[in-house]
Write a protein that holds these residues in place. Sequence first.
Motif, short mmCIF file in Angstrom:
data_model
loop_
_atom_site.label_atom_id
_atom_site.label_comp_id
_atom_site.label_asym_id
_atom_site.label_seq_id
_atom_site.Cartn_x
_atom_site.Cartn_y
_atom_site.Cartn_z
N THR A 52 -3.80 -3.23 -4.85
CA THR A 52 -5.29 -2.68 -4.38
C THR A 52 -6.19 -3.06 -4.02
O THR A 52 -6.78 -2.84 -3.58
CB THR A 52 -5.52 -1.86 -6.23
OG1 THR A 52 -5.66 -2.75 -6.87
CG2 THR A 52 -4.43 -0.66 -6.25
N ILE A 53 -6.40 -4.30 -4.71
CA ILE A 53 -7.80 -5.71 -3.89
C ILE A 53 -7.12 -5.64 -2.41
O ILE A 53 -8.21 -5.58 -1.39
CB ILE A 53 -7.32 -6.35 -4.71
CG1 ILE A 53 -7.84 -6.25 -6.17
CG2 ILE A 53 -8.70 -7.45 -3.62
CD1 ILE A 53 -8.19 -7.65 -6.95
N GLU A 54 -5.79 -5.59 -1.72
CA GLU A 54 -5.76 -6.29 -0.23
C GLU A 54 -4.02 -5.37 0.32
O GLU A 54 -3.22 -5.67 0.36
CB GLU A 54 -5.57 -7.69 -0.06
CG GLU A 54 -5.18 -7.67 1.51
CD GLU A 54 -6.22 -6.88 2.16
OE1 GLU A 54 -7.35 -7.30 2.22
OE2 GLU A 54 -5.35 -5.88 2.95
N CYS A 55 -4.90 -4.17 0.56
CA CYS A 55 -3.75 -2.93 0.93
C CYS A 55 -2.69 -3.79 2.13
O CYS A 55 -1.02 -2.92 1.49
CB CYS A 55 -3.85 -1.35 0.83
SG CYS A 55 -4.84 -1.09 2.38
N ARG A 56 -2.94 -4.61 2.80
CA ARG A 56 -2.00 -5.22 3.62
C ARG A 56 -1.60 -6.12 3.28
O ARG A 56 -1.12 -6.89 4.26
CB ARG A 56 -3.31 -5.05 5.21
CG ARG A 56 -3.63 -3.95 5.43
CD ARG A 56 -3.19 -3.10 6.63
NE ARG A 56 -4.03 -2.06 7.28
CZ ARG A 56 -3.08 -0.86 7.81
NH1 ARG A 56 -1.95 -1.13 8.03
NH2 ARG A 56 -3.66 0.03 7.85
#
Length: 361
Positions: A124-128
Motif C-alpha cells: 500500500t505504501i507504493e502500489c506500483r
Amino acid sequence: MQDCLIIGGGLIGMLTARELAKSGLSVSLIEKGQLGQESSWAGGGIISPLYPWRYPDAVSQLAKWSQQHYPQLAEDLKHESGVDPELTQNGLLILAANETEQAQSWASEFDSNLRVVSAEEVETIECRLNPELHTQGIWMPGIHQIRNPRLIQALRGSLQYYGVQIIENTEVDDILFEKNRVQGVRTQEKIYYANQVVVASGAWTAQILQKQGITIEIQPVLGQMLLFRTEPGLVSRIVLSEDRYVIPRRDGRVLVGSTLEHVGFAKTTTEEAKAELHAEALRLIPALADYPIEHHWAGLRPGSPQGIPYIYEVEEKSGLFVNSGHFRNGVVLGPASVNLLTSMMLEQTPNFDLNPYNICV
Ligand SMILES: Cc1cc2nc3c(=O)[nH]c(=O)nc-3n(C[C@H](O)[C@H](O)[C@H](O)COP(=O)(O)OP(=O)(O)OC[C@H]3O[C@@H](n4cnc5c(N)ncnc54)[C@H](O)[C@@H]3O)c2cc1C
C-alpha cells in the motif's frame, strides 16, 4: 581584500558562501565552470543517506540536523530567490528485510518515525512496486527529497540577494600564504586577496590541497543516473532495494540511480550502465517499461573513506579551511556541515563535536 573566499561553487561552496554573507562578511565564490554543474547537479536530492544505519554516527548527526533545518532553508531560499527548490516529503521505503534490527536500533537515536512494515503495508505504501518485492520493509515516512537543479538556481539567487561576489569560469591554480597565514588565491588572470579561504572543491579538493603539501583522502567516485518521463503520480515514494533506487519528482519524472565507479576524473556515461539501470528500474517499478528514458548522465562524487566529510581549519595554515568529502550525501549533510564550518570561522560555539571531521586529530 574580501573577508572570505570560497573555492568551488557546488552545493557546499554555495551554502558556505551564503551563510558567511548572511553573517555580514564580504564573500567571493570562485568556480572553474558554472555554479553547481558538477556533483551537486547530478545527484538525486534524497535528504537521507541510503541505508542510514550503515554509516558512522558522525554522518547520522549531521544528517539529522540538516533534516530538521531543510524545510526552513527551502522556504528562505524561495523567498530570497523566487525559485522553489521543490522540497517534497515522499518518504523512503527500503527493502532490506535482513537489516530491520540494525535499522530499529539506529532509529531509536536518529529517526523516531522509522517503522518496520509488513509485506501488505509495503504494497500500500507504493502500489506500483513490483509484487515480487512485497516483503517486509523499512519505512521512513519523514524523508524529503529536493530537486537539485532548482536548489542550485535558488542558491544562485540567494547569493545575489546577500551580495556574494560570484566569479565563474575561473579556476583557482593555487592558494597563497605569507608566514603560514592565508593571503588569498591565484588564478590565471589575477590574485584574489582574502582573510579566510575555504576549499569546497568537491572531487577536486585533494588536487588543490596537494599543491600545499596537504594530503587528504578524497577521490572522485562516478555515479550514473537515468531519468524517465512519466505522468505525475505514477510513482509516489522513494524506493530503495539492493543499492538501486527510484525518486519520483512532482512533474512525473522518475530518477533511477546510481552506479558507484572508480574511474578517475572521466565523467562519461556508458551503454552498459544505462542498460543495467534500466533493468533495475523495471525490477523495482515494472510500469516504467511503458515510458521513455529522457536523460542519462554522470557526476563525480567527492568520495571520502567512510563518507565523513572533512570540516576543519588546516593546522599551521591559519585561515585555510576545508569543507569537502561528502561522498554520497552532500545534499543531506550540506546544511549541517556548513553550520559547523562557519561556526569555526565565525568563532561561535559549534553545534557538533569537531573531532570526527578534523583530519588533524
Ligand atoms: C549520481 C549521484 C547521486 C547523488 N545522490 C545524492 C542524494 O540523493 N543525496 C545526497 O545527499 N547526495 C547525493 N549525491 C552526492 C552529492 O551530490 C555530493 O556529495 C555533493 O553534490 C557534493 O557537493 P560539493 O559542492 O562538495 O561538490 P561539487 O558539486 O562537485 O562542487 C565542487 C565544485 O568545485 C569546482 N572546482 C573544483 N576545482 C576548482 C578550482 N581549482 N577552482 C575553482 N573551482 C573548482 C567544481 O567545478 C565544482 O563545481 C549524489 C551524487 C551523485 C553523483
